[in-house]
Design an enzyme around this catalytic site. Structure first.
Site, short mmCIF file in Angstrom:
data_model
loop_
_atom_site.label_atom_id
_atom_site.label_comp_id
_atom_site.label_asym_id
_atom_site.label_seq_id
_atom_site.Cartn_x
_atom_site.Cartn_y
_atom_site.Cartn_z
N SER A 210 74.46 -2.48 63.91
CA SER A 210 75.27 -1.70 64.73
C SER A 210 75.78 -2.09 65.64
CB SER A 210 73.69 -0.81 64.41
OG SER A 210 73.88 0.25 65.00
N GLU A 331 73.65 6.88 56.63
CA GLU A 331 73.67 6.43 57.35
C GLU A 331 73.06 7.53 58.35
OE1 GLU A 331 73.34 3.38 59.34
OE2 GLU A 331 74.55 2.25 57.79
N HIS A 435 69.86 4.45 58.76
CA HIS A 435 70.31 3.76 59.61
C HIS A 435 69.77 2.52 60.24
CE1 HIS A 435 72.93 1.85 62.36
NE2 HIS A 435 71.96 2.29 63.80
#
Length: 515
Positions: A210, A331, A435
């Site tokens: 990330s 995600e 995610h």
């Protein structure tokens, strides 16, 4: 929309880990000692591995060093205790329980196999945590499975976050890039001192997820990072992001970054001070945290980051190192769940308006609605697919393709639909491989392993093998694992690890025509 974005940004910071403090393992042997240039360190020994925590790699960025380039740490006499983590860098409560206001936070943690020794150096993985550049800590990532399973040394890093890491002001040296400068200082520490822990400074892989993955993108684009790492792993942090796709990290142009810095300066009462920087350096940390945005972005057009990483990749200006890059199949579902929890209704009737509000180009909302039709009552997965494709899947595929024109690139998609969920609360709909859900396959987050089925443990072992063989040689293949071809995306799923077509179920042709 701005209030909802703040909600989702806060959710993104919390997604990386369940909110739990690291749990120390039971010592199994005499405490090891490492002799570094600044002094000796006493770590802790465990079954099969050793850990050195709270290792200073830079001086405390306090007083005149707030918003200054990182300086080397002071040496110490005797043996320094390195058996517990240091403070996380200042951040609101969330991923770090209770948050942190301690600016003395520039420390790293080293995890080594028990047989690591200066005379037998092992490959090194330097890990940059995620959290929107506003939250997270290196100590949240228990890396012993990576270290033992892959026979590598793992270094996790704290770096300055939020306004303290990314304040931008005209004529301020280091403007908008202090957190990135910290990452480079940690890499220099690894270059100079990792041999004391049994690591090989000539085989360093910079990895992150990330915002940490985007940190890797930034370092690939930074001239001052040249030679500090040999390989790169980018998880869910595509280098091709931009303001039109704000659910993924990106960099800001100087005008936008400095405007944000001016807003913060005014908010904390320093806008009209005779010595603005002096005033800012006296502002208490809690006041800065209250005034900063929910997410932060680095500034490009600076000495450390001359180009937007998106442009560096697009024009072949990124460092020519081997890259392993990927994203997760779903995600965007975590963001969709957060937005819906904040009160946004996603139904067939409201769907066109939602697309106009959250898509990159409102004028092309009808095309997006046709590509992502919402016919039933369950809008979350479709909304999540839109966010995931626009902000992660397609920019990641684009980044991989652009890099592959100049260097060796290995692409993956993590696709376990039953991955452990990233937050304790049950989601409003199945999140799939959202995610951060690949992280428990590599780390014990917060020191606690997640509950996984045997097939998921096998996938975790496969991924650790891929990641660490890549760190060792630049090629993830070997040890009987399913073959990974550079010409295809490698799907990572229990019982289904292998190549998939380059655009595995995403609408990237549509997003390629959007800003």
């Amino acid at each position: 929309m701005a209030d909802v974005r703040a909600v989702t940004a806060a959710l993104a910071g919390a997604l990386a880990l369940l909110l739990s403090a690291p749990v120390p393992a039971t010592p199994a042997a005499a405490a090891p000692v490492a002799h570094t240039r600044a002094g000796a360190l006493r770590g802790s020994a465990h079954e099969g591995y050793r850990v050195f925590e709270g290792v200073p790699y830079a001086a405390a960025p306090v007083g005149a060093l707030r918003w200054a380039a990182p300086r080397p740490p002071a040496a110490w006499p005797g043996i320094r205790d390195a058996r517990r983590p240091a403070s996380a860098c200042p951040q609101p409560a969330g991923e770090v329980p209770g948050g942190s206001t301690d600016e003395d936070c520039l420390y790293l943690n080293v995890t080594t196999p028990s047989n690591a020794a200066p005379g037998r150096p092992k490959p090194v993985i330097v890990w940059l945590h995620g959290g929107g550049f506003t939250s997270g800590a290196g100590s949240s990532y228990d890396a012993h499975r990576l270290a033992v399973g892959g026979d590598v040394v793992v270094v996790s890093v704290n770096y300055r976050l939020g306004a303290l890491g990314f304040l931008a002001r005209a004529k301020l040296p280091g403007s908008g890039t202090f957190g990135l400068a910290d990452q480079q200082a940690a890499l220099r520490y690894v270059r100079d001192d990792i041999g004391a822990f049994g690591g090989d400074p000539t085989r360093v892989t910079l990895a992150g997820e990330s915002a940490g993955g985007y940190g890797v993108c930034a370092q690939l684009s930074s001239p001052s990072a040249t030679g500090l790492f040999r390989r790169a792993i980018i998880e869910s942090g595509p280098c091709a992001g931009g303001p039109a796709r704000p659910f993924a990290p990106f960099a800001l142009a100087p005008s936008a970054a400095e405007a944000s810095g001016s807003e913060l300066t005014a908010a904390v009462g320093c806008g009209k001070a005779a010595d603005v920087l002096g005033c800012l350096r006296r502002v208490p940390v809690p006041k800065l945290l209250a005034a900063q945005g929910a997410d932060q972005e680095p500034e490009y057009g600076t000495a450390l980051l001359p180009r937007d990483p998106a442009d560096a990749v697009a024009f072949g200006r990124a460092a020519r190192v081997d890259v392993l890059i990927g994203a997760n199949h779903d995600e965007g579902t975590a963001w969709a769940a957060g937005i819906m929890a904040a009160g946004v209704s996603v139904t067939p009737a409201t769907w066109p308006d939602v697309v106009r509000d959250f898509g990159p180009d409102p004028a092309r909302a009808p095309e997006v609605v046709r590509a992502y039709p919402l016919r039933g009552a369950e809008g979350g997965p479709v909304f999540g697919a839109l966010i995931g494709d626009a902000d992660y899947a397609c920019p990641t595929l684009r980044t991989g393709a652009l890099l592959a024109a100049h260097q060796r690139v290995w692409r993956y998609e993590f696709a376990d639909p039953d991955a452990p969920r990233p937050t304790p609360a049950p989601p409003p709909f199945p999140l799939g491989a959202t995610h951060t859900t690949e992280l428990p396959y590599l780390f014990d987050l917060g020191g606690r392993p997640r509950e996984m089925a045997e097939r998921q443990h096998r996938l975790a072992a496969t991924m650790i093998g891929y990641w660490t063989r890549f760190a060792r040689s630049g090629d993830p293949n070997g040890d009987g694992a399913p073959h990974w071809s550079r010409s295809a995306v490698q799907s990572l799923a229990p019982g289904r690890t292998g190549p998939v077509r380059p655009e595995p179920g995403h609408h990237c042709a549509l997003w390629a025509t959007m800003p």
